[in-house]
Write an enzyme that holds these catalytic residues in place. Structure first.
Site, PDB file in Angstrom:
ATOM      1  N   LYS A   1      42.521  26.919  46.886  1.00  0.00           N
ATOM      2  CA  LYS A   1      43.873  26.463  47.203  1.00  0.00           C
ATOM      3  C   LYS A   1      44.518  27.325  48.271  1.00  0.00           C
ATOM      4  CE  LYS A   1      44.585  28.238  42.614  1.00  0.00           C
ATOM      5  NZ  LYS A   1      44.573  27.830  41.232  1.00  0.00           N
TER       6      LYS A   1
ATOM      7  N   LYS B   1      34.118  29.130  49.593  1.00  0.00           N
ATOM      8  CA  LYS B   1      34.334  28.293  48.429  1.00  0.00           C
ATOM      9  C   LYS B   1      35.651  27.510  48.583  1.00  0.00           C
ATOM     10  CE  LYS B   1      35.221  29.697  43.948  1.00  0.00           C
ATOM     11  NZ  LYS B   1      35.042  30.312  42.635  1.00  0.00           N
TER      12      LYS B   1
ATOM     13  N   LYS C   1      42.179  40.854  46.530  1.00  0.00           N
ATOM     14  CA  LYS C   1      43.586  40.485  46.343  1.00  0.00           C
ATOM     15  C   LYS C   1      44.514  41.573  46.863  1.00  0.00           C
ATOM     16  CE  LYS C   1      43.437  36.931  42.844  1.00  0.00           C
ATOM     17  NZ  LYS C   1      44.043  36.379  41.634  1.00  0.00           N
TER      18      LYS C   1
END
Ligand code: TRP
Length: 333
Positions: A200, A197, A115
């Site tokens: 969104k 995976k 992140k």
């Protein structure tokens, strides 16, 4: 005497809509556990703001997530459904646990590394100490099991280490929870990049639970397959990741095994197979979408659910927090 039920707890960040991967890999299995376990599920809104959010979107996503939880079969009478920020005890425990979580441990977290690479302009303290809050989310409820995806296993391991460290210093305080990674957990990959995976953050390859049927069909028709000239439907994740992912979705939705699916589409090619998977998913999601929309129109009901859930969660979390405050030496209120 009746044996106490084991406790389970899990949360998902309301950072966008829930998707097919969340449903097949996690939420679908949650509803069946309500009888055997005492279950807590929450919207992890405090974690969500570690990455900058539009406030109106966060509010809407949080309520939509609650509506979708219920529409997916989580009965609020049998499960405790709540919003993380409604339980201040959790954040207070988070602070205490921050002081028992090491800089080195936090530096090793792969989610932090990912992140912070993606949000280089906003590597804030919350993003770094997130796992200490997650440890508090979990330990406040003294759960036996924490159902999570593979990607969250490292955070649950850290939670166990922090709990153990605290117990060693102050005596038995926290139950040491087990990560619970479903064996049959369909790991759904993205439709546009089947090596990752479903997420969104790659919306073209992500099927949202509230998405319109025509949009779902379009995504399946455009799903990346492979350039095998025979275009045959065969399960081979190493060489045919796209087709294999579609097969595993089809299997998870219909309950058919791979052999049966290969037979069903023998000689038919991807042009028949891809829309068939799309239709199966549309049929699966239709009642969920309709129920979620019905619930979203009934704000009073949703409010009653998250209030009751928040109050119950708060009572449980306070029992743990009170113990912890006493052990570390805070004067009782
Ligand atoms: N970190 C989880 C995620 O990003 C969400 C989460 C926050 C969570 N607190 C939790 C999951 C506690 C399980 C238990 O998906």
């Amino acid at each position: 005497m009746e044996q106490e039920k084991k406790v389970m707890l899990s949360g998902i960040q309301p950072s966008g809509g829930l998707h097919l991967g969340n449903y097949l890999g996690a939420i679908r299995n949650w509803s069946a556990r309500a009888e055997a376990f005492d279950c807590y599920y929450f919207m992890a809104d405090m974690h969500t703001i570690t990455v900058r959010q539009n406030p109106a979107d966060l509010r809407r996503n949080t309520l939509e997530q609650l509506a979708q939880y219920i529409a997916c079969g989580l009965d609020p009478e049998k499960n405790t459904l709540f919003i993380q920020s409604h339980v201040p005890e959790q954040a207070c425990l988070g602070w205490v646990l921050n002081c028992y979580t090491m800089f080195g441990e936090l530096s090793r977290m792969t989610q932090f590394k990912d992140k912070s690479a993606k949000n280089a302009e906003n590597i804030n303290g919350g993003l770094f100490t997130y796992p200490a809050l997650m440890a508090a989310d979990i330990l406040a409820y003294q759960p036996d099991y924490v159902p999570v995806g593979e990607d969250q296993k490292q955070h649950v391991e850290l939670t166990r280490n922090v709990a153990q460290r605290f117990n060693n210093l102050y005596g038995e305080t926290f139950k040491i929870p087990e990560p619970y990674i479903p064996k049959t957990g369909a790991r759904v990959m993205g439709l546009s990049a089947p090596e990752n995976k479903m997420s969104k953050s790659a919306p073209e390859g992500c099927v949202f639970l509230l998405e319109k049927p025509e949009d779902i069909m379009r995504k399946f028709k455009r799903a990346v397959t492979d350039c095998d000239t025979q275009r045959c439907v065969r399960y081979d994740p190493a060489n045919k990741p796209g087709v294999s992912n579609l097969m595993s979705i089809y299997a998870a939705v219909t309950g058919k095994d791979y052999e049966a699916i290969e037979r069903e589409f023998d000689g038919k090619g991807y042009g028949v197979f891809k829309p068939a998977v799309g239709e199966a998913v549309v049929d699966l999601l239709r009642p969920i979408r309709e129920e979620a929309q019905r619930l979203l129109a009934d704000k009073a009901y949703l409010e009653a659910v998250y209030r009751a859930g928040g109050e119950k969660a708060s009572r449980t979390a306070w029992k743990t927090l009170r113990k912890v405050y006493k052990k570390v030496g805070f004067v009782a209120r």
